[in-house]
Write a protein that holds these residues in place. Structure first.
Motif, mmCIF file in Angstrom:
data_model
loop_
_atom_site.group_PDB
_atom_site.id
_atom_site.type_symbol
_atom_site.label_atom_id
_atom_site.label_comp_id
_atom_site.label_asym_id
_atom_site.label_seq_id
_atom_site.Cartn_x
_atom_site.Cartn_y
_atom_site.Cartn_z
ATOM 1 N N PRO A 108 15.977 50.978 -9.294
ATOM 2 C CA PRO A 108 17.082 51.546 -10.081
ATOM 3 C C PRO A 108 18.430 51.325 -9.407
ATOM 4 C CG PRO A 108 15.793 53.280 -9.028
ATOM 5 C CD PRO A 108 15.030 52.004 -8.831
ATOM 6 N N ARG A 109 19.459 51.164 -10.237
ATOM 7 C CA ARG A 109 20.806 50.944 -9.728
ATOM 8 C C ARG A 109 21.676 52.197 -9.812
ATOM 9 N NH1 ARG A 109 18.477 47.096 -8.243
ATOM 10 N NH2 ARG A 109 19.246 44.969 -8.018
ATOM 11 N N PHE A 110 21.182 53.215 -10.481
ATOM 12 C CA PHE A 110 21.950 54.444 -10.635
ATOM 13 C C PHE A 110 21.006 55.637 -10.563
ATOM 14 C CE2 PHE A 110 23.827 57.875 -13.112
ATOM 15 C CZ PHE A 110 25.104 57.944 -12.583
ATOM 16 N N GLU B 85 25.325 54.987 -6.941
ATOM 17 C CA GLU B 85 25.426 53.797 -7.787
ATOM 18 C C GLU B 85 25.500 52.566 -6.902
ATOM 19 O OE1 GLU B 85 28.201 51.936 -11.386
ATOM 20 O OE2 GLU B 85 28.825 53.746 -10.307
ATOM 21 N N VAL B 86 24.733 51.558 -7.268
ATOM 22 C CA VAL B 86 24.712 50.288 -6.552
ATOM 23 C C VAL B 86 25.548 49.290 -7.342
ATOM 24 C CG1 VAL B 86 23.288 48.436 -5.631
ATOM 25 C CG2 VAL B 86 22.438 50.782 -5.612
ATOM 26 N N LEU B 87 26.591 48.771 -6.714
ATOM 27 C CA LEU B 87 27.454 47.766 -7.327
ATOM 28 C C LEU B 87 27.131 46.421 -6.708
ATOM 29 C CD1 LEU B 87 30.858 49.713 -7.276
ATOM 30 C CD2 LEU B 87 29.147 49.631 -9.103
ATOM 31 N N ASP B 88 26.467 45.567 -7.477
ATOM 32 C CA ASP B 88 26.064 44.253 -6.976
ATOM 33 C C ASP B 88 27.268 43.319 -6.898
ATOM 34 O OD1 ASP B 88 23.412 45.043 -6.763
ATOM 35 O OD2 ASP B 88 22.996 44.505 -8.846
ATOM 36 N N SER B 89 27.021 42.127 -6.374
ATOM 37 C CA SER B 89 28.098 41.146 -6.235
ATOM 38 C C SER B 89 28.682 40.761 -7.582
ATOM 39 C CB SER B 89 27.569 39.897 -5.520
ATOM 40 O OG SER B 89 27.082 40.225 -4.241
ATOM 41 N N SER B 90 27.854 40.754 -8.627
ATOM 42 C CA SER B 90 28.357 40.422 -9.957
ATOM 43 C C SER B 90 29.320 41.488 -10.466
ATOM 44 C CB SER B 90 27.190 40.274 -10.934
ATOM 45 O OG SER B 90 26.422 41.471 -10.976
ATOM 46 N N THR B 91 29.150 42.739 -9.995
ATOM 47 C CA THR B 91 30.027 43.830 -10.413
ATOM 48 C C THR B 91 31.294 43.891 -9.576
ATOM 49 O OG1 THR B 91 28.077 45.081 -11.084
ATOM 50 C CG2 THR B 91 30.143 46.298 -10.871
ATOM 51 N N LEU C 230 14.661 54.054 -4.906
ATOM 52 C CA LEU C 230 15.676 53.081 -4.517
ATOM 53 C C LEU C 230 15.678 52.913 -3.006
ATOM 54 C CD1 LEU C 230 18.200 51.292 -4.993
ATOM 55 C CD2 LEU C 230 19.568 53.397 -4.943
ATOM 56 N N ALA C 231 15.644 51.684 -2.549
ATOM 57 C CA ALA C 231 15.688 51.383 -1.118
ATOM 58 C C ALA C 231 16.772 50.338 -0.865
ATOM 59 C CB ALA C 231 14.340 50.874 -0.620
#
Length: 473
Positions: free
Chosen positions: A132-134, A268-274, A217-218
């Motif tokens: 999960p990212r959130f 919240e995980v903000l990836d490189s695309s974000t 989430l890890a």
């Protein structure tokens, strides 16, 4: 015909008197002032509102934003800065200990989507794409050790005589991975953070797969400094060994745990695309321990977001210094004109035996008018007429002593919605107190001291060249 050796001494005396005059004209911040706590709080719309600590800090932040790029969103950035200072004061013992918040730039979005995070932002990456990212209301389990089967502390090698032995070793590793993931789930963990290891694999692939199957989430292993920061802000106590988690999961009651799960409102995980860069971010919002903030500055391009970040850092520095000094002065060249008039009146009181001192004081008073002259010139106003009007108003006293240059960019139209627009004035002067144009007293005094030091340095160099001996500092 003025002795060069006497000029530095009188310049220092003039600067000290100017600082005293400015301190007498300053507006004190109340000791219990607290900036706006909510973005939805309305900015005072009355033209003559009272100057309490809330409005003064907001006006100071609004005036300190000098970047043309941020001009359209200046009210929003001023609100973000005052909210950041309020949160920093919650976690600080005094205003003298306020720290600077971290600023992260994210290109590819409008400036008005910039965000103040009341919590923690770290450069980290999710270790599995299906995780999960959130997370809302997560409980964070922190490991300060590698999460894998225990290995000897010396160099070793594994010899597998047959396929059956290899199968047994893989099954043992899989059982351990499932056990540690299930134990983390039973302890209530929604997120796992592991400290990176130099010699071992901090998080084995089998453990990652087991955590992913349970919806935990890890993050990729993090350095010790970030682990400590996460523990400090979320209130977590790290796990010493994986066996502690397995043992704690078999016990009843949270008080039996030799560790503590960290808490925050959202992750919240903000990836490189974000983020639009090569550094993904993990945002911990509303951590259990107050006093930590970070900025996510968004801009159309990387250069725009970096320029906005520089302007924001400047505003934060101005607010911190004002809280430490506890005083502000009216801007727009108002305090410079007032001090210049006061120095001229003081110079006129000197006797015939203080002719050199009088000339130096008058020169210092004339130099202070460079600020309103520059403001008038940049605004397209008549410089001589504007300065004459300001001097006449300040000599008259009363409300005229609060007037400054009516710079178009500095006139704030306070609207109930919180967004302000620049307005144009037909007059060359305006009441800076009504417009809410204020600056920090400490900044003004520092400017004058630096100017005197620069002038003294030039005079000493000139004295060295000409052979004139100046008095020691």
């Amino acid at each position: 015909g003025i002795p060069v050796r006497d000029i530095p001494l009188h310049f220092g005396s003039a600067a000290a008197d100017a600082a005293d005059f400015a301190r007498g004209l300053s507006i004190s911040l109340p000791p219990d002032c607290s900036p706006f706590q909510s973005r939805t709080a309305a900015i005072p719309s009355e033209p003559h509102f009272q100057h309490n600590g809330d409005t003064l800090l907001y006006q100071l932040a609004r005036t300190a934003i000098n970047s043309k790029l941020v001009g359209s969103t200046a009210p929003t950035f001023a609100r973000l800065c005052t909210d950041a200072i309020a949160e920093l004061r919650r976690g600080s013992n005094s205003d003298q200990e306020l720290t600077s918040p971290r600023v992260f730039t994210i290109p590819g979005a409008p400036l008005d989507q910039s965000e103040l995070v009341r919590g923690l932002v770290v450069k980290a990456q999710c270790i599995h794409p299906s995780m999960p990212r959130f997370l809302r209301g997560p409980r964070v389990l922190v490991f300060c050790c590698p999460v894998q089967l225990s290995r000897p502390s010396v160099d070793f090698s594994v010899r597998v005589p047959d396929i059956a032995a290899m199968d047994r070793m893989l099954r043992e590793d899989e059982r351990f991975a499932k056990a540690i993931a299930a134990a983390a789930k039973r302890c209530g963990a929604d997120m796992v953070v592991v400290q990176e290891s130099v010699t071992d694999v901090a998080l084995s692939s089998s453990v990652v797969q087991s955590l992913q199957l349970l919806g935990i989430l890890a993050l990729r292993p993090l350095p010790l400094a970030i682990i400590r920061e996460i523990c400090d802000k979320t209130g977590a106590i790290p796990v010493a060994t994986p066996q502690d988690v397995i043992k704690a999961a078999s016990l009843s009651g949270a008080h039996d745990h030799p560790f503590r799960l960290g808490r925050c409102k959202e992750v919240e995980v903000l990836d490189s695309s974000t983020t639009g860069s090569m550094s993904p971010l993990v945002v911990f919002r509303d951590c259990s321990v107050p006093g930590s903030v970070a900025f996510l500055i968004r801009g159309a391009t990387l250069a725009a977001s970096e320029e906005a970040a520089r302007a924001l850092n400047d505003v934060i520095a101005v607010l911190r210094r004002a809280l430490q000094c506890r005083a502000v002065v009216l801007g727009g060249g108002c305090v410079e004109v007032a001090v210049s008039v006061a120095l001229r009146q003081l110079a006129d009181e000197f006797g015939l035996d203080a002719t050199v001192k009088r000339v130096v004081y008058l020169a210092f008073a004339e130099a202070l008018l460079a600020v309103p002259q520059t403001l008038a010139r940049n605004s397209g106003l008549c410089v001589s007429s504007t300065i004459s009007q300001l001097i006449a108003l300040h000599r008259r006293g009363g409300a005229g002593a609060q007037c400054g240059v009516a710079v178009e960019q500095l006139q704030l139209d306070h609207t109930p919605g919180g967004l302000t627009a620049a307005t144009t004035s037909a007059s060359a002067t305006a009441n800076m107190r009504d417009l809410g144009v204020v600056e920090g007293l400490a900044g003004k005094q520092a400017q004058w001291i630096m100017a005197v030091q620069a002038a003294t340095t030039i005079l000493r160099i000139d004295a060295c060249v000409t052979g004139i001996r100046l008095p020691p500092k």
